[in-house]
Design an enzyme around this catalytic site. Structure first.
Site, PDB file in Angstrom:
ATOM      1  N   ARG A  71     -52.277 -39.499  42.727  1.00 11.68           N
ATOM      2  CA  ARG A  71     -53.287 -38.474  42.430  1.00 11.68           C
ATOM      3  C   ARG A  71     -53.896 -37.910  43.718  1.00 11.68           C
ATOM      4  O   ARG A  71     -54.207 -36.728  43.811  1.00 11.68           O
ATOM      5  CB  ARG A  71     -54.378 -39.054  41.528  1.00 11.68           C
ATOM      6  N   ASN A 103     -66.275 -34.098  39.551  1.00  8.37           N
ATOM      7  CA  ASN A 103     -64.950 -34.114  40.163  1.00  8.37           C
ATOM      8  C   ASN A 103     -64.898 -35.047  41.368  1.00  8.37           C
ATOM      9  O   ASN A 103     -65.851 -35.130  42.134  1.00  8.37           O
ATOM     10  CB  ASN A 103     -64.549 -32.690  40.579  1.00  8.37           C
ATOM     11  N   HIS A 120     -69.117 -39.073  40.025  1.00  5.91           N
ATOM     12  CA  HIS A 120     -68.015 -39.997  39.740  1.00  5.91           C
ATOM     13  C   HIS A 120     -67.261 -40.426  40.994  1.00  5.91           C
ATOM     14  O   HIS A 120     -66.115 -40.861  40.905  1.00  5.91           O
ATOM     15  CB  HIS A 120     -67.057 -39.369  38.711  1.00  5.91           C
ATOM     16  N   CYS A 132     -68.267 -56.554  49.130  1.00  6.94           N
ATOM     17  CA  CYS A 132     -68.641 -57.802  49.806  1.00  6.94           C
ATOM     18  C   CYS A 132     -69.766 -57.636  50.824  1.00  6.94           C
ATOM     19  O   CYS A 132     -70.450 -58.597  51.145  1.00  6.94           O
ATOM     20  CB  CYS A 132     -67.411 -58.452  50.446  1.00  6.94           C
ATOM     21  N   CYS A 155     -59.377 -55.827  52.154  1.00  7.15           N
ATOM     22  CA  CYS A 155     -60.675 -55.513  52.749  1.00  7.15           C
ATOM     23  C   CYS A 155     -60.753 -56.170  54.123  1.00  7.15           C
ATOM     24  O   CYS A 155     -60.501 -57.378  54.249  1.00  7.15           O
ATOM     25  CB  CYS A 155     -61.793 -56.028  51.845  1.00  7.15           C
ATOM     26  N   PRO A 222     -63.575 -21.519  29.082  1.00  5.61           N
ATOM     27  CA  PRO A 222     -62.747 -20.715  28.174  1.00  5.61           C
ATOM     28  C   PRO A 222     -62.689 -21.297  26.758  1.00  5.61           C
ATOM     29  O   PRO A 222     -62.283 -20.606  25.817  1.00  5.61           O
ATOM     30  CB  PRO A 222     -61.360 -20.730  28.822  1.00  5.61           C
TER      31      PRO A 222
END
Ligand code: APR
Length: 254
Positions: A71, A103, A120, A132, A155, A222
């Site tokens: 994505r 978005n 988001h 952490c 991490c 729309p």
């Protein structure tokens, strides 16, 4: 539609405090796929609601990480469209402006918008799954990543999973950002709602907060949405066409 555009332009010209709420619809004309659209090819067999959850990540970290990499590639190829640019222009014209977006892409920023709240999260950022070092523990993978664990980056602080900095289904929104968005919604005199189905709370309930506090609500979409029935003005059309027309009408409004 011309009448609604003129009315909107007039209201925007007189507006002191504006909140704009955007959703996936504003990025549609830039080719950014929604969850559903992004389920082509390899990913067609999966249900997005079952990938975008903490439980899915815990069960299949590599699968979820790979989906987000896919994505991210789609988002990286996208450019802002005239709707994004018109919103950046609107910000320069209204005394108090705040853009609240659901978005996770950065097309509003690329178009020049300044005051943005990402409800988001941001797909380009990463954080420690366990936060952490406190919430959120953002990780700059370009600078610090070397090791992997279970098919996802490790991490650098705790060696456990890194995940995208987005809000998954079932997770709470970043509280400071939500608080600011809710406060702005209560205080605005006008809210513009663009390209959202309005089905995911709490983002979807912000227009109602504005309405109940006395603001007018204008929707650009729309299609019909959960906001439509209480919008004061509804403009049926794509934001990439409607928003530039609104800016143009502002130039001519008196
Ligand atoms: N211009 C304006 N609106 C459009 C356009 C366009 N060109 N094209 C489509 N739309 C409208 C659709 O009619 C729909 O109402 O945009 C809306 C998109 O709805 P969703 O895909 O549900 O997106 P959104 O409301 O942003 O979703 C909210 O849910 O998928 C999760 O976390 C994700 O942030 C997302 C949240």
């Amino acid at each position: 539609m011309m009448i609604q555009i003129k009315q909107t332009a007039q209201l925007l010209r007189n507006c002191r405090r504006l909140v704009v709420l955007t959703g996936a619809g504003v990025s549609k004309e830039s080719g950014v796929p929604t969850f559903r659209d992004a389920m082509d090819g390899l990913w067609a067999q999966f249900d997005p609601a079952q990938l975008a959850t903490p439980q899915a990540f815990q069960a299949h970290p590599k699968r979820v990480w790979d989906w987000y990499e896919y994505r991210r590639d789609l988002v990286r190829q996208a450019h802002p469209n005239p709707g994004h640019f018109a919103l950046a222009e609107l910000e320069r014209r209204v005394p108090q402006f705040i853009l609240v977006t659901q978005n996770v892409d950065d097309l509003h920023e690329q178009a020049g918008s300044q005051r943005i709240l990402h409800l988001h999260g941001k797909i380009a950022q990463n954080k420690c799954f366990f936060n952490c070092q406190g919430d959120p523990t953002l990780i700059d993978l370009d600078r610090s990543q070397s090791a992997w664990i279970d098919g996802v980056p490790a991490c650098p602080h705790c060696g456990r999973w890194v995940r995208p900095d987005v809000v998954w289904f079932g997770e709470v929104l970043p509280l400071d950002i939500l608080h600011e968005a809710a406060e702005a919604s209560r205080d605005c005199d006008l809210m513009l709602v663009i390209g959202t189905a309005g089905l995911v709370d709490p983002a979807g309930s912000l227009p109602r907060v504005a309405k109940q506090a006395g603001a007018q609500v204008i929707e650009i979409n729309p299609d019909h949405s959960a906001i439509t029935r209480y919008a004061d003005i509804k403009i049926d059309g794509p934001s990439g066409e409607v928003m530039p027309a609104v800016i143009k009408a502002m130039d001519h409004a008196r």
